[in-house]
Write an enzyme that holds these catalytic residues in place. Structure first.
Site, PDB file in Angstrom:
ATOM      1  N   SER A  35       0.831  -1.203   0.000  1.00  0.00           N
ATOM      2  CA  SER A  35       0.000   0.000   0.000  1.00  0.00           C
ATOM      3  C   SER A  35       0.867   1.255   0.000  1.00  0.00           C
ATOM      4  CB  SER A  35      -0.917  -0.003   1.228  1.00  0.00           C
ATOM      5  OG  SER A  35      -1.608  -1.228   1.324  1.00  0.00           O
TER       6      SER A  35
HETATM    7  C1  LIG Z   1      -3.369  -4.223  -0.071  1.00  0.00           C
HETATM    8  S1  LIG Z   1      -2.750  -5.836   0.095  1.00  0.00           S
HETATM    9  C2  LIG Z   1      -2.013  -5.804   1.698  1.00  0.00           C
HETATM   10  C3  LIG Z   1      -0.816  -4.922   1.850  1.00  0.00           C
HETATM   11  C4  LIG Z   1       0.113  -5.397   2.948  1.00  0.00           C
HETATM   12  N1  LIG Z   1      -0.408  -5.206   4.281  1.00  0.00           N
HETATM   13  C5  LIG Z   1       1.509  -4.836   2.827  1.00  0.00           C
HETATM   14  O1  LIG Z   1       2.028  -4.282   3.786  1.00  0.00           O
HETATM   15  O2  LIG Z   1       2.107  -5.014   1.771  1.00  0.00           O
HETATM   16  C6  LIG Z   1      -4.203  -6.789   0.436  1.00  0.00           C
HETATM   17  C7  LIG Z   1      -3.938  -8.256   0.662  1.00  0.00           C
HETATM   18  O3  LIG Z   1      -5.107  -8.844   1.229  1.00  0.00           O
HETATM   19  C8  LIG Z   1      -5.166 -10.176   0.767  1.00  0.00           C
HETATM   20  N2  LIG Z   1      -6.519 -10.725   0.992  1.00  0.00           N
HETATM   21  C9  LIG Z   1      -7.611 -10.702   0.190  1.00  0.00           C
HETATM   22  N3  LIG Z   1      -8.627 -11.370   0.756  1.00  0.00           N
HETATM   23  C10 LIG Z   1      -8.170 -11.824   1.950  1.00  0.00           C
HETATM   24  C11 LIG Z   1      -8.738 -12.593   2.995  1.00  0.00           C
HETATM   25  N4  LIG Z   1      -9.977 -13.041   2.923  1.00  0.00           N
HETATM   26  N5  LIG Z   1      -7.964 -12.883   4.057  1.00  0.00           N
HETATM   27  C12 LIG Z   1      -6.682 -12.442   4.150  1.00  0.00           C
HETATM   28  N6  LIG Z   1      -6.090 -11.731   3.189  1.00  0.00           N
HETATM   29  C13 LIG Z   1      -6.826 -11.413   2.109  1.00  0.00           C
HETATM   30  C14 LIG Z   1      -4.757 -10.076  -0.682  1.00  0.00           C
HETATM   31  O4  LIG Z   1      -4.365 -11.340  -1.195  1.00  0.00           O
HETATM   32  C15 LIG Z   1      -3.642  -9.046  -0.603  1.00  0.00           C
HETATM   33  O5  LIG Z   1      -2.388  -9.673  -0.476  1.00  0.00           O
END
Ligand SMILES: C[S@@+](CC[C@H](N)C(=O)[O-])C[C@H]1O[C@@H](n2cnc3c(N)ncnc32)[C@H](O)[C@@H]1O
Length: 379
Positions: A93
């Site tokens: 992000s």
């Molecule tokens: C915006 S990214 C996260 C950024 C991260 N915190 C970083 O520091 O790089 C969102 C993430 O949420 C994950 N995601 C989507 N659905 C999810 C779920 N049900 N449970 C956990 N993670 C999920 C995606 O695969 C993705 O990797």
């Protein structure tokens, strides 16, 4: 070429100057090497579009972008091999958003924290640097993303608990948490998060209502197992996998030819004027949680279609540039355009309130949105 340390120091200065980075997080942002959490190939939104960047082809640009205040896409289409790149599904992000959400979280040493959406692992590394590995758990749904993040964390010297699973179920094993932070957006806050956060604990999460717009909500959990709090800022996060919604085919709403049995009327409110504004759409979306829209271009204008998730009602509005009134068609037990226009009128009549005047109350049975006060529920 600047070194990673120089670029990181510059990022800390930028985020401090913009007042996004609070003093308590400076040591962690200054210490955690963001580039160590990024893949050799990523897509960065530098000038309003996601452009590819490869470390082997342009190492200088790669490192500069790693410390630029931009979101970086690291996976498309859930990692599908066909290369369409339609929907970004994992990312690091934007640093401003990362540190502002950490400020919203209001965490301190001694807190046990659950992060949902590990992604690259960068945010988990910041939390671990500040709170210690034994206090941080992070859940990622994608197995490939999970194992890459776990390796990157280890290689950088951080060992929080990294779990592969559906974050909407929380992670009961390490509960109760003092703080829960989601870095993936949701339509509705899962009840598991309420039960796994202690009374007085805080939940920070992006919320993306079905109709559109999005914002970060900061909820405080009460003694009765409910949680309530205001939105803090706008956001545009990727959606939790389990809460993606494609909508039903138009034929399920309108089996024959348009305009079917619809009733005709006229409106002076241009739907484009609502849809153009992230905040105006968000304000309507909070009041209409089960309504979504599609748009079709035709000639010089655009038709807005509104649908309800119960598949009972639909509406169309033709937006034609330069016109002062727009044709409306509505069918079914609900008058969806009338509901949207009324929600928009309430927002303008209330002085176009910003995100922080809106809030959410979440109970095990569902969530309600409100304006200014939890008693002033949006209908
Ligand atoms: C915006 S990214 C996260 C950024 C991260 N915190 C970083 O520091 O790089 C969102 C993430 O949420 C994950 N995601 C989507 N659905 C999810 C779920 N049900 N449970 C956990 N993670 C999920 C995606 O695969 C993705 O990797």
């Amino acid at each position: 070429m600047s070194t990673a340390e120089e670029l990181r120091a510059a990022l800390v200065a930028t985020l401090t100057e913009s007042r996004s980075l609070t003093a308590d997080w400076v040591p962690s942002v200054a210490a955690v090497p963001r580039h160590a959490f990024l893949p050799e190939r990523f897509w960065a939104d530098e000038d309003g579009g996601d452009t590819e960047c490869r470390r082997d082809k342009d190492p200088e640009r790669w490192l500069r972008l790693a410390y630029a205040d931009v979101p970086i896409v690291t996976q498309w289409d859930d990692g599908a091999e066909d290369g369409e790149h339609t929907v970004p599904t994992s990312s690091a992000s934007m640093p401003t958003m990362v540190v502002e959400m950490l400020a919203d979280l209001d965490t301190e040493p001694g807190h046990r924290v659950l992060e949902i959406g590990t992604g690259t692992g960068y945010n988990a590394a910041l939390l671990t640097h500040r709170l210690g590995a034994e206090m941080v758990s992070t859940v990622e749904v994608d197995p490939g993303v999970t194992s890459v993040a776990r390796s990157a964390l280890r290689a950088a010297g951080f060992a929080p608990e990294v779990v592969c699973g559906d974050g909407s179920l929380g992670w009961p094993v390490a509960a109760p948490y003092d703080r829960l932070i989601s870095t993936v957006s949701l339509r509705t806050i899962p009840s598991a998060w309420l039960t796994q956060t202690r009374p007085g604990g805080v939940i920070v999460s992006p919320v993306s209502p079905l109709l559109g717009g999005g914002a970060i909500v900061r909820l405080t959990v009460g003694d009765d197992g409910t949680a309530s709090g205001r939105f803090t800022r706008s956001s545009a996060f990727m959606l939790l996998r389990q809460q993606r919604y494609d909508g039903a085919p138009v034929d399920d709403y309108l089996p024959g030819e348009w305009p079917g049995d619809s009733e005709q009327s006229w409106t002076k409110v241009d739907p484009e004027a609502i849809g153009d504004g992230w905040l105006s759409l968000f304000a309507c979306a909070l009041a209409l949680p089960d309504v979504y829209y599609r748009r079709n271009d035709y000639g010089e204008g655009r038709t807005w279609w509104l649908f309800d998730t119960a598949v009972t009602s639909w509406a169309t509005v033709d937006s034609v540039p330069g016109e002062s009134r727009f044709e409306v068609r509505q069918s079914g037990p609900r008058r969806l355009w009338d509901e949207m226009e009324a929600a928009h009128n309430r927002w303008t009549a209330a002085g176009r309130p910003g995100y922080d005047r809106y809030g959410l109350t979440v109970t095990p049975g569902g969530q309600t949105a409100w304006l200014d006060d939890p008693g002033n529920v949006l209908l």
